[in-house]
Write an enzyme that holds these catalytic residues in place. Structure first.
Site, PDB file in Angstrom:
ATOM      1  N   ASP A  12      34.407  40.716  36.834  1.00  0.00           N
ATOM      2  CA  ASP A  12      35.169  40.562  35.591  1.00  0.00           C
ATOM      3  C   ASP A  12      35.596  41.924  35.040  1.00  0.00           C
ATOM      4  O   ASP A  12      34.902  42.920  35.228  1.00  0.00           O
ATOM      5  CB  ASP A  12      34.292  39.827  34.558  1.00  0.00           C
ATOM      6  CG  ASP A  12      35.117  39.257  33.416  1.00  0.00           C
ATOM      7  OD1 ASP A  12      36.366  39.278  33.500  1.00  0.00           O
ATOM      8  OD2 ASP A  12      34.515  38.798  32.428  1.00  0.00           O
ATOM      9  N   HIS A  29      43.723  44.222  39.196  1.00  0.00           N
ATOM     10  CA  HIS A  29      43.257  43.385  40.308  1.00  0.00           C
ATOM     11  C   HIS A  29      43.305  44.173  41.620  1.00  0.00           C
ATOM     12  O   HIS A  29      42.419  44.029  42.465  1.00  0.00           O
ATOM     13  CB  HIS A  29      44.117  42.124  40.425  1.00  0.00           C
ATOM     14  CG  HIS A  29      43.987  41.210  39.233  1.00  0.00           C
ATOM     15  ND1 HIS A  29      42.770  40.872  38.688  1.00  0.00           N
ATOM     16  CD2 HIS A  29      44.918  40.557  38.481  1.00  0.00           C
ATOM     17  CE1 HIS A  29      42.958  40.058  37.651  1.00  0.00           C
ATOM     18  NE2 HIS A  29      44.253  39.854  37.508  1.00  0.00           N
ATOM     19  N   LEU A 123      26.208  40.162  57.674  1.00  0.00           N
ATOM     20  CA  LEU A 123      26.453  39.647  56.326  1.00  0.00           C
ATOM     21  C   LEU A 123      27.479  38.502  56.353  1.00  0.00           C
ATOM     22  O   LEU A 123      28.440  38.555  57.129  1.00  0.00           O
ATOM     23  CB  LEU A 123      27.005  40.810  55.474  1.00  0.00           C
ATOM     24  CG  LEU A 123      27.527  40.489  54.084  1.00  0.00           C
ATOM     25  CD1 LEU A 123      26.385  40.113  53.154  1.00  0.00           C
ATOM     26  CD2 LEU A 123      28.295  41.695  53.512  1.00  0.00           C
TER      27      LEU A 123
HETATM   28  C1  FPP Z   1      38.529  38.897  36.537  1.00  0.00           C
HETATM   29  O1  FPP Z   1      39.073  39.914  35.732  1.00  0.00           O
HETATM   30  C2  FPP Z   1      39.013  38.943  37.899  1.00  0.00           C
HETATM   31  C3  FPP Z   1      39.708  37.960  38.544  1.00  0.00           C
HETATM   32  C4  FPP Z   1      40.107  36.705  37.904  1.00  0.00           C
HETATM   33  C5  FPP Z   1      40.170  38.095  39.915  1.00  0.00           C
HETATM   34  C6  FPP Z   1      39.272  38.788  40.886  1.00  0.00           C
HETATM   35  C7  FPP Z   1      40.116  39.331  41.937  1.00  0.00           C
HETATM   36  C8  FPP Z   1      39.978  40.516  42.572  1.00  0.00           C
HETATM   37  C9  FPP Z   1      38.820  41.410  42.380  1.00  0.00           C
HETATM   38  C10 FPP Z   1      41.049  40.975  43.480  1.00  0.00           C
HETATM   39  C11 FPP Z   1      41.006  40.697  44.901  1.00  0.00           C
HETATM   40  C12 FPP Z   1      39.958  39.838  45.461  1.00  0.00           C
HETATM   41  C13 FPP Z   1      39.632  39.815  46.770  1.00  0.00           C
HETATM   42  C14 FPP Z   1      38.579  38.897  47.224  1.00  0.00           C
HETATM   43  C15 FPP Z   1      40.266  40.703  47.761  1.00  0.00           C
HETATM   44  P1  FPP Z   1      39.964  39.484  34.488  1.00  0.00           P
HETATM   45  O2  FPP Z   1      41.385  39.473  34.932  1.00  0.00           O
HETATM   46  O3  FPP Z   1      39.458  38.209  33.922  1.00  0.00           O
HETATM   47  O4  FPP Z   1      39.698  40.685  33.524  1.00  0.00           O
HETATM   48  P2  FPP Z   1      39.723  40.651  31.924  1.00  0.00           P
HETATM   49  O5  FPP Z   1      38.596  39.750  31.495  1.00  0.00           O
HETATM   50  O6  FPP Z   1      39.475  42.080  31.570  1.00  0.00           O
HETATM   51  O7  FPP Z   1      41.065  40.156  31.498  1.00  0.00           O
END
Ligand code: FPP
Length: 240
Positions: A12, A29, A123
């Site tokens: 997050d 992201h 893993l």
């Molecule tokens: C949460 O941060 C994150 C996500 C919803 C997406 C997770 C995705 C990645 C880490 C990118 C790629 C993944 C892979 C597996 C290659 P948020 O957008 O909710 O952050 P915020 O709470 O600060 O708005």
């Protein structure tokens, strides 16, 4: 040191990280994908057997279309780019979630990577995509009911083991440690059933800043915890 068999992460803070850097959310992201790469490497080095990552929730479909499209392309790109390294490092890829909701080309690439890494024995990385804990429980009940009505099972009463065999995580031990980044202290409809006895670890670090040292800090904290599974401390010490 006690190494957890299964570590799960709610990644997050990508959006807030992007905002702090004066950029669009997708920039966060992209940086988060780099943290995924490093975390997979550290998990393998530390002897973790399963690493599950909450990459896209059932609720994330409600985000703006440009963000959803960007995340899907990022996922597709990461799968294509990383699969050779996964094979080389003996890492198996699996996924859980309503994958049919993803764009067909992303599904196909994921399926391809899952097949290519199927024989890897180090893993196992599990991507939770279009996933939620309530979805998982409902799909398990629905599949069990279908099997019962079609006489594919004689078991008229669900017990824990039978129910777990219908969950998307069947055959995977429940997470020993759940890490959530960015300071939020919520489960956010993640593995609701599977987290029953999981140790929870919350850190203020935003996911794109999460590095090997942060992961190791969480593993160290886990090693200091006493897991009692409902027993007394004395019973646990005496291995009763
Ligand atoms: C949460 O941060 C994150 C996500 C919803 C997406 C997770 C995705 C990645 C880490 C990118 C790629 C993944 C892979 C597996 C290659 P948020 O957008 O909710 O952050 P915020 O709470 O600060 O708005």
């Amino acid at each position: 040191m006690t190494t957890p068999t299964h570590v799960s992460i709610i990644m997050d803070g990508n959006g807030r990280w992007a905002q702090l850097h004066g950029k669009e959310r997708l920039y966060g992201h992209k940086a988060g994908a780099e943290s995924v790469r490093m975390t997979v490497r550290t998990a393998a080095e530390k002897g973790v057997k399963y690493l599950s990552l909450f990459a896209f929730s059932s609720e994330n479909w409600h985000r703006p279309k440009t963000e959803v499209d960007g995340l899907m392309e990022l996922l597709a790109q990461a799968v294509v780019e990383e699969t050779p390294a996964l094979v080389k490092n003996n890492v198996r890829l699996r996924y859980i979630g309503a994958l049919s909701h993803l764009p067909p080309h992303v599904c196909a690439l994921l399926e391809c990577s899952v097949r290519e890494t199927a024989e890897c024995t180090g893993l196992t990385v599990i991507l939770a995509l279009s996933y939620s804990g309530t979805w998982d429980i409902l799909q398990a009940i629905n599949r069990y009911t279908r099997d019962l009505l079609a006489n594919k099972t004689d078991d008229q009463v669900l017990d824990i083991a039978l129910f777990e065999s219908y969950l998307s995580t069947a055959g995977i031990p429940p997470p020993d440690l759940l890490i959530r980044t960015s300071g939020e202290k919520r489960i956010s409809n993640y593995m609701l059933w599977q987290l029953a006895y999981t140790e929870l670890y919350f850190t203020q670090t935003l996911w794109p800043d999460f590095r090997s040292e942060d992961f190791i800090k969480a593993l160290d904290e886990y090693a200091r915890r006493e897991r009692r599974f409902g027993k007394t401390g004395t019973q646990c010490k005496n291995n009763e």
